[in-house]
Scaffold this active site. Sequence first.
Site, mmCIF file in Angstrom:
data_model
loop_
_atom_site.group_PDB
_atom_site.id
_atom_site.type_symbol
_atom_site.label_atom_id
_atom_site.label_comp_id
_atom_site.label_asym_id
_atom_site.label_seq_id
_atom_site.Cartn_x
_atom_site.Cartn_y
_atom_site.Cartn_z
ATOM 1 N N GLU A 13 0.818 -1.209 0.000
ATOM 2 C CA GLU A 13 0.000 0.000 0.000
ATOM 3 C C GLU A 13 0.853 1.261 0.000
ATOM 4 O O GLU A 13 0.540 2.235 -0.658
ATOM 5 C CB GLU A 13 -0.951 0.009 1.199
ATOM 6 C CG GLU A 13 -2.000 -1.106 1.186
ATOM 7 C CD GLU A 13 -2.894 -1.057 -0.044
ATOM 8 O OE1 GLU A 13 -2.922 -0.019 -0.726
ATOM 9 O OE2 GLU A 13 -3.558 -2.067 -0.326
ATOM 10 N N TYR A 35 -6.080 6.679 3.698
ATOM 11 C CA TYR A 35 -6.245 5.560 2.765
ATOM 12 C C TYR A 35 -5.518 4.310 3.263
ATOM 13 O O TYR A 35 -6.111 3.230 3.390
ATOM 14 C CB TYR A 35 -5.752 5.912 1.345
ATOM 15 C CG TYR A 35 -5.575 4.653 0.551
ATOM 16 C CD1 TYR A 35 -6.685 3.980 0.046
ATOM 17 C CD2 TYR A 35 -4.325 4.056 0.399
ATOM 18 C CE1 TYR A 35 -6.552 2.766 -0.614
ATOM 19 C CE2 TYR A 35 -4.180 2.855 -0.259
ATOM 20 C CZ TYR A 35 -5.291 2.213 -0.764
ATOM 21 O OH TYR A 35 -5.153 1.008 -1.395
ATOM 22 N N ASP A 75 -9.693 5.531 -2.331
ATOM 23 C CA ASP A 75 -8.527 6.052 -3.032
ATOM 24 C C ASP A 75 -9.021 6.773 -4.278
ATOM 25 O O ASP A 75 -10.223 6.958 -4.477
ATOM 26 C CB ASP A 75 -7.570 4.905 -3.398
ATOM 27 C CG ASP A 75 -8.144 4.055 -4.511
ATOM 28 O OD1 ASP A 75 -9.387 4.001 -4.633
ATOM 29 O OD2 ASP A 75 -7.374 3.453 -5.275
ATOM 30 N N CYS A 88 -13.042 1.665 -15.106
ATOM 31 C CA CYS A 88 -13.515 3.041 -14.981
ATOM 32 C C CYS A 88 -12.309 3.964 -14.827
ATOM 33 O O CYS A 88 -12.146 4.669 -13.838
ATOM 34 C CB CYS A 88 -14.443 3.161 -13.773
ATOM 35 S SG CYS A 88 -15.359 4.707 -13.690
ATOM 36 N N CYS A 95 -16.491 1.441 -20.653
ATOM 37 C CA CYS A 95 -17.847 1.283 -20.127
ATOM 38 C C CYS A 95 -18.514 -0.005 -20.604
ATOM 39 O O CYS A 95 -19.374 -0.556 -19.924
ATOM 40 C CB CYS A 95 -18.687 2.496 -20.506
ATOM 41 S SG CYS A 95 -18.080 4.042 -19.797
#
Length: 298
Positions: free
Chosen positions: A34, A117, A135, A190, A197
Site C-alpha cells: 500500500e 487511505y 482512493d 472506470c 464502459c
Amino acid sequence: MTLADEAIAWYQANARDLPWRQPDTTPWGVLVSEVMLQQTPVVRVEPAWRSWMTRWPDPAALAADPVSEAIRMWGRLGYPRRAMRLHACAVAIVDRHGGRVPDDLDQLLALPGVGTYTGRAVATFAYGQRHPVVDTNVRRVVCRAVEGKPDAGPTTTAADLTAMEALLPEDEERAAKASIAFMELGAIVCTARSPKCADCPFHDVCAWRLRGEPLPEGPSRKPQKYAGTDRQVRGLILEVLRHATAPVPRQRLDLVWNDDLQRARALSGLVEDGLVEPLGEHDFILAGDAPRGEIQPL
DNA sequence: GACTCGTGGGA
DNA sequence: TTCCCAAGAGT
C-alpha cells in the site's frame, strides 16, 4: 443486486493476479504494498515489492537495518520520503506493537506514512475489517456511477468516506471484498482516460453514462510540472547518493544541476527531511549510512 | 484547502 | 513533443 454485489461478482472474474493478493501475504506485505502504491503504478511496484519482501520479510528485519538501506532499496519508485517513513513505521511497529502490524485502525493511523487511505486499506485487506477504503479509483467510480459527475475532487474528503460507507455490505467479509472490487474497477475499467464502459458491471445503472458521459467542465486540476522543479533536483542528488559507496563530496553533487541557489535549496531540503546527512565539512551521505572506505570522487 | 514531494509510461 | 496521471501523506 446492489452495486457492491455487482462489483464483487465482477472482481472475482476479472481481478489481476497481484503478488500481494496471494492468500499467504502477511499484513506487513499488505502494508508495504500500500505504501509503495501511493502514487506509483502497479507495474513498477510489483518487482520492487518482491525484492523488498525477500530482504525484509517482517517489520523487525527492516527496523534492524539503517534507513539508508531502505532508501537504496526504494530505487526509483519516486517520493523517497515514503521509504524513510516505511522504515520509521517498521521501527514503530517493533517498539509499540511487538513487531506485529496492528489490526486496530487508530493504531495503524498513528504509524508514520500511514494516512486515511493506507490505514483503512491495511485494516480491510489484511484483517478483513469493514471500513470504507477510498482512493483515487474509488472516488472516481463512486463519483461517476452514483453522482453522475465525470470526475471527483483532488483529495479524499469525509464526504467521500461517507458515500463509500453507504455502499458497503453489512457483512464484514463482503464489505472488504466490495472495497477491493471498487478499487480494481476504477483501476482497469472506470479509468480516468477512456473508460471501458462496455466492460463495466455498472453499465446499465451508471449515472454518468446515463447522462451521456459529460466531459469535465473547467480545468480539473493544475498541471503537474516536474522539469526544472526542486523535486527534479532532489531526485538527481539522491540518485547520486543512492549509488555511492562512500561519502560524496559537495563538488560531486554540484555537477547534477547548474543553478547554485536551487541546488543548495534542494540539498538542504533533503537534509531537513532526514533523507541526507552532511558529514564533516564538505561531504554528504544517505541518512543512516555509516561512512566507510575512502572517498571516491567518481 | 493548497502545496510539496519523484518517476516513468502511454496517449 | 507535451501532457496527463498513477492504491497519498504531511504540513
